[in-house]
Design a protein around this motif. Structure first.
Motif, PDB file in Angstrom:
ATOM      1  N   ARG A 302       6.037   0.154  -1.979  1.00 55.75           N
ATOM      2  CA  ARG A 302       6.997  -0.650  -1.207  1.00 55.75           C
ATOM      3  C   ARG A 302       7.958   0.250  -0.428  1.00 55.75           C
ATOM      4  N   ASP A 303       8.395   1.329  -1.071  1.00 55.04           N
ATOM      5  CA  ASP A 303       9.301   2.254  -0.389  1.00 55.04           C
ATOM      6  C   ASP A 303       8.612   2.970   0.758  1.00 55.04           C
ATOM      7  N   SER A 304       7.319   3.285   0.590  1.00 53.11           N
ATOM      8  CA  SER A 304       6.597   4.092   1.573  1.00 53.11           C
ATOM      9  C   SER A 304       5.923   3.261   2.657  1.00 53.11           C
ATOM     10  N   LEU A 305       5.399   2.084   2.285  1.00 56.96           N
ATOM     11  CA  LEU A 305       4.587   1.293   3.211  1.00 56.96           C
ATOM     12  C   LEU A 305       5.269   0.021   3.682  1.00 56.96           C
ATOM     13  N   GLY A 306       6.327  -0.398   3.004  1.00 58.27           N
ATOM     14  CA  GLY A 306       6.928  -1.687   3.306  1.00 58.27           C
ATOM     15  C   GLY A 306       6.135  -2.803   2.641  1.00 58.27           C
TER      16      GLY A 306
END
Length: 503
Positions: A302-306
């Motif tokens: 979630r932090d890296s890809l949304g």
């Protein structure tokens, strides 16, 4: 004297041909050789499924041993590569559907083969159950269903049925889906890992040598490191599926050993890149190690890809896991078929039939029903999922090592594998090292769990004892091994026959 030996060797070839003819006469339909090298490799790779192992055990391994747990991937890969070379020589001499069962039979004998395959059969059933349950979690997350036990059961059952239908549609579709699964694994494991390393690196590469203060209860890091071995040991089986479908593979004597080795090599590269990516992209790695972040991969994604990128990853992961179940179910059905073809099971005549598409449909039905029943059991006792997963790993390792031991026994007696693929003079050394690795892995897997009750502490060995005990009981009462005249314990003679045939 030489002529006499040649005639004797050729007689063994004639006996094998007659045995194969007898099998064909029982059912006029035969397997279709439609699986090439790439599809065979994809089948083994998707069964091995680095994605499944990494996603399932990343948090546990890092909590137990810190970032250095990643080294277990390479340790297990090297060990299983030795096993794969032993299997490769055996499969090359005996490219027969069923894999471990016919290999054990031809290397040792029918009773020995019965036990090796019985353990392997139940380990496969449990493996399919575990992957179906883990996959159900992804599906429920994607569609935002409530994560209830009932929804988990319904989703798992639907996944098993969908996979059975695909398997029954023919070997070509099995190969196609395996190739799709392979690319999904590559995207979700390798490509994602590289992306995280390049664009979202938060940690130095030296972190893979930093235990971050992790110690076992006895104050030793060595104990802590060995406790994290499951991540590597769980990952590197599945390559044997390349041999389970031997009679559906083109030029199997050459291609199956290569496919098995490629599965392990690509699996190791994929897993290392993936775990390294998650480690490097974690902004708060210490919180993962300490257990404060219990499910770190979704948070990292979630932090890296949304949110959208994470959902795309979940879709790809679901396809990869479905392909893994497909490969597992195909391997199990071929094992059941091989058992039934030699009259080793009740209703063998029914289970040894092939459909018009050259698929063992009835064996496939059994290979779906057994995991389905296990899913129902997990529904009523959800805490048992982790326990049966651990049993699956040790069961597969034991059945593997029974084949490795049988191969070593034949080498000591003078066996020189005569298939089209061989490691030559290195065979004995590799065989010994493969057995040593396997015994070490079994020892680690058999260690008691950290639990309060004695049953929970020793649940893996208790489950193993039940499987072995029931197998021995059935073997002595029903005597299934005595119902077939299929060749057994003929490695040396068959190798001589093959050499005589080539001359």
């Amino acid at each position: 004297m030489t002529d006499h030996f040649a005639k004797k060797a050729l007689k063994h070839v004639a006996d094998d041909i007659q045995s194969a003819t007898d099998v064909i006469n029982k059912d006029a339909r035969q397997f279709e050789r439609s699986i090439g090298l790439i599809s065979n490799f994809s089948l083994g790779f998707t069964y091995l499924s680095p994605l499944t192992a990494v996603y399932s055990l990343f948090a546990l391994a890092i909590t137990l041993a810190g970032p250095p747990a990643i080294w277990w991937i390479l340790v297990a890969a090297v060990g299983q590569l030795l096993v794969a070379m032993v299997f490769g020589e055996t499969a090359s001499q005996y490219p027969i559907t069923g894999g471990l069962y016919p290999w054990a039979r031809r290397l040792w004998g029918k009773k020995y083969a019965w036990m090796a395959a019985w353990i392997y059969l139940w380990a496969l059933v449990v493996s399919i159950t575990s992957i179906a349950e883990y996959s159900a979690g992804f599906v429920i997350s994607l569609f935002h269903f409530l994560a209830t036990p009932l929804n988990g059961l319904i989703t798992s059952v639907l996944l098993l049925l969908v996979v059975m239908v695909i398997n029954m549609s023919g070997t070509k579709n099995l190969a196609r889906v395996a190739r799709i699964g392979f690319w999904c694994e590559i995207v979700s494991v390798v490509a994602l890992g590289i992306y995280l390393l390049i664009f979202h690196r938060e940690q130095p590469f030296s972190v893979v040598f930093d235990s971050m203060g992790v110690l076992a209860k006895d104050g030793s890091y060595t104990t802590a490191f060995f406790s994290a071995s499951l991540m590597g040991l769980f990952m590197f089986f599945g390559f044997e599926a390349c041999g389970n479908v031997a009679e559906e593979v083109k030029n199997p004597s050459r291609q199956i050993p290569v496919a098995m080795i490629l599965s392990i090599v690509f699996g190791a590269i994929s897993a290392v890149v993936s775990v390294l990516g998650y480690l490097m992209a974690s902004p708060n790695l210490q919180a993962i190690v300490s257990g404060k972040i219990t499910d770190p991969i979704p948070a990292i994604l979630r932090d890296s890809l949304g949110v959208t990128g994470a959902n795309i990853f979940i879709v790809i992961a679901i396809i990869a896991m479905l392909s893994c179940i497909l490969s597992l179910q195909a391997a199990l059905s071929r094992l059941v078929f091989a058992f039934a073809r030699d009259d080793m099971l009740p209703a063998s005549h029914w289970m040894s039939k092939l459909s018009n598409k050259g698929v063992p449909d009835n064996a496939m039905i059994i290979s779906c029903i057994l995991p389905l029943i296990m899913c129902i059991w997990v529904y009523f006792s959800p805490d048992n999922l982790a326990r049966i997963t651990a049993f699956a790993v040790i069961g597969i390792y034991i059945s593997f090592q029974m084949v490795v031991l049988a191969a070593l026994r034949q080498r000591i007696k003078g066996w020189k594998p005569a298939g089209e693929w061989s490691i030559g003079a290195w065979g004995m050394i590799v065989n010994i090292l493969a057995l040593a690795y396997g015994l070490g892995a079994i020892y680690l897997l058999a260690q008691p769990a950290d639990a309060a009750s004695a049953i929970d502490r020793w649940i893996v060995l208790i489950g193993l004892a039940i499987v072995i005990g029931s197998g021995l009981l059935y073997m002595f009462i029903a005597k299934p091994y005595g119902k077939s005249n299929a060749p057994e314990n003929d490695a040396i003679a068959h190798a001589a026959a093959l050499r005589a045939q080539k001359q």
